[in-house]
Design a protein around this motif. Structure first.
Motif, PDB file in Angstrom:
ATOM      1  N   THR A  49     -79.105 -85.449  28.447  1.00  0.00           N
ATOM      2  CA  THR A  49     -78.554 -85.001  27.175  1.00  0.00           C
ATOM      3  C   THR A  49     -77.647 -86.068  26.585  1.00  0.00           C
ATOM      4  O   THR A  49     -76.804 -86.640  27.288  1.00  0.00           O
ATOM      5  CB  THR A  49     -77.751 -83.704  27.359  1.00  0.00           C
ATOM      6  OG1 THR A  49     -78.581 -82.719  27.980  1.00  0.00           O
ATOM      7  CG2 THR A  49     -77.272 -83.164  26.033  1.00  0.00           C
ATOM      8  N   GLN A  50     -77.790 -86.327  25.309  1.00  0.00           N
ATOM      9  CA  GLN A  50     -76.883 -87.205  24.588  1.00  0.00           C
ATOM     10  C   GLN A  50     -75.787 -86.366  23.928  1.00  0.00           C
ATOM     11  O   GLN A  50     -75.978 -85.186  23.658  1.00  0.00           O
ATOM     12  CB  GLN A  50     -77.622 -87.966  23.482  1.00  0.00           C
ATOM     13  CG  GLN A  50     -78.845 -88.736  23.922  1.00  0.00           C
ATOM     14  CD  GLN A  50     -79.569 -89.329  22.735  1.00  0.00           C
ATOM     15  OE1 GLN A  50     -78.950 -89.848  21.806  1.00  0.00           O
ATOM     16  NE2 GLN A  50     -80.893 -89.249  22.751  1.00  0.00           N
ATOM     17  N   ALA A  51     -74.666 -87.013  23.661  1.00  0.00           N
ATOM     18  CA  ALA A  51     -73.657 -86.343  22.847  1.00  0.00           C
ATOM     19  C   ALA A  51     -74.257 -86.088  21.471  1.00  0.00           C
ATOM     20  O   ALA A  51     -74.832 -86.978  20.863  1.00  0.00           O
ATOM     21  CB  ALA A  51     -72.403 -87.202  22.726  1.00  0.00           C
ATOM     22  N   GLY A  52     -74.126 -84.862  20.984  1.00  0.00           N
ATOM     23  CA  GLY A  52     -74.721 -84.515  19.698  1.00  0.00           C
ATOM     24  C   GLY A  52     -73.874 -84.897  18.503  1.00  0.00           C
ATOM     25  O   GLY A  52     -74.195 -84.550  17.374  1.00  0.00           O
ATOM     26  N   SER A  81     -73.358 -81.696  17.093  1.00  0.00           N
ATOM     27  CA  SER A  81     -72.769 -80.644  17.905  1.00  0.00           C
ATOM     28  C   SER A  81     -72.693 -81.114  19.345  1.00  0.00           C
ATOM     29  O   SER A  81     -72.738 -82.313  19.608  1.00  0.00           O
ATOM     30  CB  SER A  81     -73.572 -79.347  17.775  1.00  0.00           C
ATOM     31  OG  SER A  81     -72.823 -78.260  18.277  1.00  0.00           O
ATOM     32  N   ALA A  82     -72.605 -80.178  20.281  1.00  0.00           N
ATOM     33  CA  ALA A  82     -72.276 -80.518  21.664  1.00  0.00           C
ATOM     34  C   ALA A  82     -73.266 -81.476  22.313  1.00  0.00           C
ATOM     35  O   ALA A  82     -72.876 -82.449  22.944  1.00  0.00           O
ATOM     36  CB  ALA A  82     -72.177 -79.243  22.485  1.00  0.00           C
ATOM     37  N   GLY A  83     -74.562 -81.200  22.197  1.00  0.00           N
ATOM     38  CA  GLY A  83     -75.548 -82.007  22.889  1.00  0.00           C
ATOM     39  C   GLY A  83     -76.858 -82.087  22.150  1.00  0.00           C
ATOM     40  O   GLY A  83     -77.182 -81.244  21.307  1.00  0.00           O
ATOM     41  N   TYR A  84     -77.618 -83.128  22.495  1.00  0.00           N
ATOM     42  CA  TYR A  84     -78.892 -83.371  21.805  1.00  0.00           C
ATOM     43  C   TYR A  84     -79.863 -84.058  22.759  1.00  0.00           C
ATOM     44  O   TYR A  84     -79.492 -84.989  23.479  1.00  0.00           O
ATOM     45  CB  TYR A  84     -78.668 -84.253  20.585  1.00  0.00           C
ATOM     46  CG  TYR A  84     -79.930 -84.723  19.891  1.00  0.00           C
ATOM     47  CD1 TYR A  84     -80.720 -83.839  19.165  1.00  0.00           C
ATOM     48  CD2 TYR A  84     -80.331 -86.058  19.959  1.00  0.00           C
ATOM     49  CE1 TYR A  84     -81.876 -84.269  18.529  1.00  0.00           C
ATOM     50  CE2 TYR A  84     -81.480 -86.503  19.316  1.00  0.00           C
ATOM     51  CZ  TYR A  84     -82.252 -85.607  18.607  1.00  0.00           C
ATOM     52  OH  TYR A  84     -83.393 -86.033  17.981  1.00  0.00           O
ATOM     53  N   VAL A  85     -81.095 -83.581  22.768  1.00  0.00           N
ATOM     54  CA  VAL A  85     -82.189 -84.215  23.501  1.00  0.00           C
ATOM     55  C   VAL A  85     -83.350 -84.364  22.528  1.00  0.00           C
ATOM     56  O   VAL A  85     -83.792 -83.366  21.946  1.00  0.00           O
ATOM     57  CB  VAL A  85     -82.637 -83.375  24.721  1.00  0.00           C
ATOM     58  CG1 VAL A  85     -83.817 -84.038  25.427  1.00  0.00           C
ATOM     59  CG2 VAL A  85     -81.476 -83.177  25.696  1.00  0.00           C
ATOM     60  N   PRO A  86     -83.851 -85.585  22.311  1.00  0.00           N
ATOM     61  CA  PRO A  86     -84.937 -85.780  21.344  1.00  0.00           C
ATOM     62  C   PRO A  86     -86.180 -84.973  21.698  1.00  0.00           C
ATOM     63  O   PRO A  86     -86.423 -84.640  22.865  1.00  0.00           O
ATOM     64  CB  PRO A  86     -85.216 -87.290  21.430  1.00  0.00           C
ATOM     65  CG  PRO A  86     -83.958 -87.882  21.960  1.00  0.00           C
ATOM     66  CD  PRO A  86     -83.386 -86.855  22.895  1.00  0.00           C
ATOM     67  N   ALA A  87     -86.948 -84.665  20.684  1.00  0.00           N
ATOM     68  CA  ALA A  87     -88.194 -83.920  20.867  1.00  0.00           C
ATOM     69  C   ALA A  87     -89.249 -84.767  21.573  1.00  0.00           C
ATOM     70  O   ALA A  87     -89.197 -85.995  21.559  1.00  0.00           O
ATOM     71  CB  ALA A  87     -88.723 -83.472  19.511  1.00  0.00           C
ATOM     72  N   GLN A  97     -81.198 -78.880  20.517  1.00  0.00           N
ATOM     73  CA  GLN A  97     -80.004 -78.926  19.680  1.00  0.00           C
ATOM     74  C   GLN A  97     -79.013 -77.914  20.253  1.00  0.00           C
ATOM     75  O   GLN A  97     -79.195 -76.705  20.128  1.00  0.00           O
ATOM     76  CB  GLN A  97     -80.330 -78.586  18.223  1.00  0.00           C
ATOM     77  CG  GLN A  97     -81.371 -79.473  17.574  1.00  0.00           C
ATOM     78  CD  GLN A  97     -80.775 -80.788  17.056  1.00  0.00           C
ATOM     79  OE1 GLN A  97     -79.607 -81.101  17.294  1.00  0.00           O
ATOM     80  NE2 GLN A  97     -81.582 -81.557  16.329  1.00  0.00           N
ATOM     81  N   MET A  98     -77.970 -78.426  20.914  1.00  0.00           N
ATOM     82  CA  MET A  98     -77.051 -77.577  21.659  1.00  0.00           C
ATOM     83  C   MET A  98     -75.731 -77.412  20.924  1.00  0.00           C
ATOM     84  O   MET A  98     -75.129 -78.404  20.500  1.00  0.00           O
ATOM     85  CB  MET A  98     -76.783 -78.178  23.037  1.00  0.00           C
ATOM     86  CG  MET A  98     -78.019 -78.413  23.876  1.00  0.00           C
ATOM     87  SD  MET A  98     -77.583 -79.200  25.453  1.00  0.00           S
ATOM     88  CE  MET A  98     -79.224 -79.293  26.208  1.00  0.00           C
ATOM     89  N   GLY A 151     -80.197 -74.200  12.866  1.00  0.00           N
ATOM     90  CA  GLY A 151     -81.042 -75.199  13.510  1.00  0.00           C
ATOM     91  C   GLY A 151     -80.773 -75.425  14.979  1.00  0.00           C
ATOM     92  O   GLY A 151     -81.357 -76.323  15.589  1.00  0.00           O
ATOM     93  N   PHE A 152     -79.932 -74.602  15.595  1.00  0.00           N
ATOM     94  CA  PHE A 152     -79.617 -74.762  17.019  1.00  0.00           C
ATOM     95  C   PHE A 152     -80.516 -73.866  17.862  1.00  0.00           C
ATOM     96  O   PHE A 152     -80.694 -72.683  17.557  1.00  0.00           O
ATOM     97  CB  PHE A 152     -78.153 -74.422  17.285  1.00  0.00           C
ATOM     98  CG  PHE A 152     -77.197 -75.367  16.628  1.00  0.00           C
ATOM     99  CD1 PHE A 152     -77.049 -76.656  17.098  1.00  0.00           C
ATOM    100  CD2 PHE A 152     -76.465 -74.974  15.520  1.00  0.00           C
ATOM    101  CE1 PHE A 152     -76.180 -77.542  16.480  1.00  0.00           C
ATOM    102  CE2 PHE A 152     -75.591 -75.846  14.897  1.00  0.00           C
ATOM    103  CZ  PHE A 152     -75.454 -77.149  15.378  1.00  0.00           C
ATOM    104  N   ASN A 153     -81.050 -74.433  18.949  1.00  0.00           N
ATOM    105  CA  ASN A 153     -81.897 -73.640  19.839  1.00  0.00           C
ATOM    106  C   ASN A 153     -81.320 -73.483  21.242  1.00  0.00           C
ATOM    107  O   ASN A 153     -81.961 -72.900  22.113  1.00  0.00           O
ATOM    108  CB  ASN A 153     -83.317 -74.211  19.912  1.00  0.00           C
ATOM    109  CG  ASN A 153     -83.345 -75.696  20.245  1.00  0.00           C
ATOM    110  OD1 ASN A 153     -82.374 -76.242  20.769  1.00  0.00           O
ATOM    111  ND2 ASN A 153     -84.464 -76.344  19.938  1.00  0.00           N
ATOM    112  N   VAL A 154     -80.123 -73.994  21.479  1.00  0.00           N
ATOM    113  CA  VAL A 154     -79.421 -73.776  22.742  1.00  0.00           C
ATOM    114  C   VAL A 154     -77.967 -73.453  22.427  1.00  0.00           C
ATOM    115  O   VAL A 154     -77.295 -74.217  21.730  1.00  0.00           O
ATOM    116  CB  VAL A 154     -79.476 -75.008  23.671  1.00  0.00           C
ATOM    117  CG1 VAL A 154     -78.721 -74.720  24.973  1.00  0.00           C
ATOM    118  CG2 VAL A 154     -80.913 -75.402  23.976  1.00  0.00           C
TER     119      VAL A 154
END
Length: 742
Positions: A49-52, A81-87, A97-98, A151-154
């Motif tokens: 996870t990257q910092a979002g 936001s808190a965290g991000y992982v590319p698709a 999108q956390m 747009g957040f899914n986590v």
């Protein structure tokens, strides 16, 4: 007999779990196909996870204590936001999108997404105080709906850490001290979030009981006590909410960090509980690569020195198997598939029904406020015509808790920057613009209502002396990263309340706090209303309770001690009152230390019963504007334990009673085993049956490595915790011992 008894638990969940099992099987098959279509690099990409967000655009000097992971620019594609992982677009896996959550869609300091607001839920303690699982689910549904629309899914929601330290800065995010109540409330909220096609976590797994030294302390507790308390709360929350992810904690547990603890993650979570989702670390809580993966960690959250960056090389060297990478990726994709987050992707710009969501927040506030004391001062009588409202920024808004869960409420906010500068000022306590004073004036236009800011106790007392009623609003901000230095109110508010109460005994105190406080002025005031952090419509909710438009019905989800000496740890372990303090604990250095729990499984009210200490207010306590009578109590044994009684509203107003069933094994202390929230009209009676949750009647047998039920007489009562002085009825029954499994 016990096999049938334990089967009772299974039968109560068969219908819901059968449907879930089929859905899980279908999503699992789809998840396997998706993961098997990925390359090794793509699978590894899901695990990092990257910092979002980044702070480069904040426009203020950043002290060296701010981690490098927070200084970077916001990654392309991240919502901030808190965290991000590319698709992994090639196979249809969306970006992760956390957002921080629990109290609404988080927006730390308001700078992660400038100008973005969300519905602010009351503190989770208020939600727990409702004892209302349907309302908890509705609150989660609202939270999930807004997250999805943004747009957040986590959602990094689901705080289920038990209150063991009443000065813990994050207690307001959690659901109190009882495993059954906390697990059920949080589980219901998680289920609501995930019903909106948004993954929710439960956190922080486990025994994260205080903020002081959270990165370095070693929480030590024997297995039986741990399984019967903190782990039981998580087990119940996971069983009810079926979260897609579990977030492991910062602290060590019995010598090993939570995020590389094979007992916690492998043996208990993924082994005994057969948990199918993924384990993510808290921000910066990863401490190794191969040992963490072997223990059960599946995803590394952002940190300055990432270990998972070397994952591919470790696979190539044979230190980590490609199958372990596949398993972790599968657990992540399975979590998304199981809640429909892939088939129903979250997209920014969705419609949000702000009014409907505010109604839910207000319902939580109304049902969660706890009337601690009332000498006939409340509700406001029509003859009360001159009212003085004092302090707490009541003319402007209501307080919320601080930290990563911070929500910037719809309608605007202001900051209490007293004693703060730099990054600390940006993260100052937030007040939502929901004024109790304005709401009170709207409900009582016939009364003269004067406001005083409380800055001068003598002036406030003089105003109160000539009033029919004085209402003092007192606040204390709790924040992630720091525990309270003292159990009192800051900024001289205790002295203010004492002065006003001495001038006019018809004084009501409204507390906006996220923890228990000591009340040296209690005997001088006529009423105390615990409003917690009351959320989006906190002002109107407080006014509706004070005026009697709504009768209070909340019950305490945690014990209020009379003194700190009554606690297992009179002082917060590791807390140096002279050391630097900062929001989120940024830059605060604490030497490692052991944190022991002499109370074991007997957290909160069970400790008070064990030590025969009398609290200021007990767990489960709460007054109403009516009265309830209990009669014809009878206990039933056999396949399960239950209590049946007649409940009557003997007062002149409609109201809700929270009847609580406590059970104690032979020679043991009582614990909450069930409850019923019952609304009754004046004079109405209803027969109520509360069945004890079978899990609360079992003990962990360390030698046998399993659960068992002790033989002998079980004591049951219906009433409040921490003593039998106020109990409407007691009963005993005898049961034989047998082994048990779950």
């Amino acid at each position: 007999m016990l096999k049938r008894f334990v089967g009772l638990l299974l039968m109560t969940t068969t219908l819901t779990t059968a449907a879930h099992a089929q859905a899980l099987a279908d999503s699992d098959a789809r998840a396997k196909a998706m993961v098997d279509a990925m390359t090794l690099d793509e699978q590894i990409g899901l695990m990092r996870t990257q910092a979002g967000f980044g702070l480069l655009s904040l426009g203020i000097p950043l002290p060296p204590s701010v981690p490098e992971s927070m200084r970077k620019s916001t990654p392309p594609g991240a919502l901030g936001s808190a965290g991000y992982v590319p698709a992994v677009e090639r196979v249809g896996m969306p970006a992760q999108q956390m957002s921080d959550a629990s109290l609404g869609v988080g927006n730390l300091g308001g700078f992660l997404r400038r100008g973005d607001e969300a519905t602010s839920l009351p503190a989770t303690l208020a939600l727990a105080a409702t004892f209302d699982l349907d309302l908890a689910r509705a609150a989660g549904d609202m939270l999930g709906a807004e997250a999805h629309a943004k747009g957040f899914n986590v959602q990094l929601a689901g705080g289920v850490n038990l209150t063991r330290e009443p000065r813990n800065g994050r207690n307001f995010e959690y659901a109190g001290e009882d495993p059954l109540l906390a697990g059920q409330i949080v589980g219901a909220q998680v289920a609501g979030i995930q019903g909106r096609h948004v993954v929710s976590t439960v956190k922080h797994f486990a025994l994260n009981a205080q903020e002081t030294g959270r990165f370095v302390h070693d929480a030590r507790m024997d297995e039986a006590a741990l399984r019967e308390s903190d782990l039981l709360a998580f087990e119940i929350a996971i069983a009810r909410g079926k979260p897609g992810s579990v977030m492991c904690a910062y602290n060590r547990i019995n010598g090993l960090y939570a995020c590389e603890n094979p007992f916690l993650l492998g043996k208990v979570l993924k082994g005994d509980w057969k948990y199918p989702g993924w384990v993510m670390s808290d921000w910066g809580a990863s401490h190794s690569l191969a040992p963490s993966l072997a223990a059960g960690l599946d995803q590394e959250s952002p940190q300055d020195e990432p270990y998972f960056g070397g994952l591919k090389a470790a696979v190539e060297r044979g230190e980590v198997s490609a199958e372990r990478v596949r398993e972790a990726a599968l657990r992540i994709v399975r979590g998304f598939q199981s809640v429909g987050a892939i088939d129903h992707p979250a997209t920014p710009g969705g419609a949000i029904d702000k009014d409907a969501h505010a109604e839910i927040a207000e319902r939580v506030a109304l049902q969660g406020m706890v009337l601690l004391k009332n000498d006939g001062v409340l509700p406001l009588a029509t003859k009360v015509r001159k009212i003085v409202v004092i302090g707490g920024f009541a003319d402007r808004g209501v307080l919320s808790g601080g930290g990563s869960s911070q929500v910037m409420p719809y309608g605007g906010h202001f900051l209490d920057k007293r004693g703060r500068e730099g990054i600390a000022a940006v993260l100052s306590p937030v007040y939502g613009l929901s004024s109790p004073l304005e709401a009170l004036r709207a409900l009582r236009p016939d009364a003269q209502i004067i406001f005083d800011d409380g800055g001068d106790p003598a002036r406030a007392a003089a105003l109160a002396k000539d009033a029919d009623l004085a209402i003092v609003f007192a606040t204390r901000a709790e924040e992630e990263g720091m525990d309270a230095l003292s159990p009192g109110l800051p900024y001289g508010q205790d002295e203010l309340i004492a002065a006003v109460g001495a001038a006019n005994p018809k004084t009501a105190v409204v507390l906006e706090t996220g923890n228990p406080i000591l009340m040296p002025w209690l005997s001088k005031v006529g009423a105390v209303l615990q409003a917690w952090y009351p959320g989006q419509r906190g002002g109107p909710a407080i006014a509706r309770i004070l005026t009697g438009e709504v009768s209070p019905s909340g019950r305490l989800p945690m014990t209020f001690p009379a003194t700190m000496e009554q606690l297992p740890r009179p002082q917060v372990p590791g807390l140096d009152p002279t050391a630097k303090r900062a929001p989120l604990g940024l830059g605060v250095k604490v030497a490692p230390f052991a944190l022991d729990f002499p109370e074991g499984a007997d957290a909160g009210y069970r400790w008070f019963e064990r030590t025969k200490a009398r609290p200021l207010f007990s767990f489960g306590h709460g007054l109403t504007y009516t009265r309830f009578g209990y009669s014809k109590l009878a206990a039933q044994g056999g396949e399960g334990l239950s209590a049946t009684f007649t409940l009557t509203n003997t007062g002149e107003r409609a109201g809700a009673e929270v009847a609580q069933l406590y059970v104690a094994p032979p020679g043991g202390v009582h614990r909450l085993a069930g409850w019923a929230r019952v609304e009754l009209a004046p004079g109405e009676s209803r027969q109520v049956t509360i069945t004890a949750d079978p899990r609360l009647l079992l003990s962990w047998d360390a030698k046998a490595g399993g659960w068992s039920r002790e033989a002998g007489a079980y004591d049951l009562y219906v009433g409040k915790a921490a003593g039998s002085r106020d109990l409407p009825g007691k009963a005993k029954l005898t049961a034989a011992t047998q082994g048990a499994s779950r």
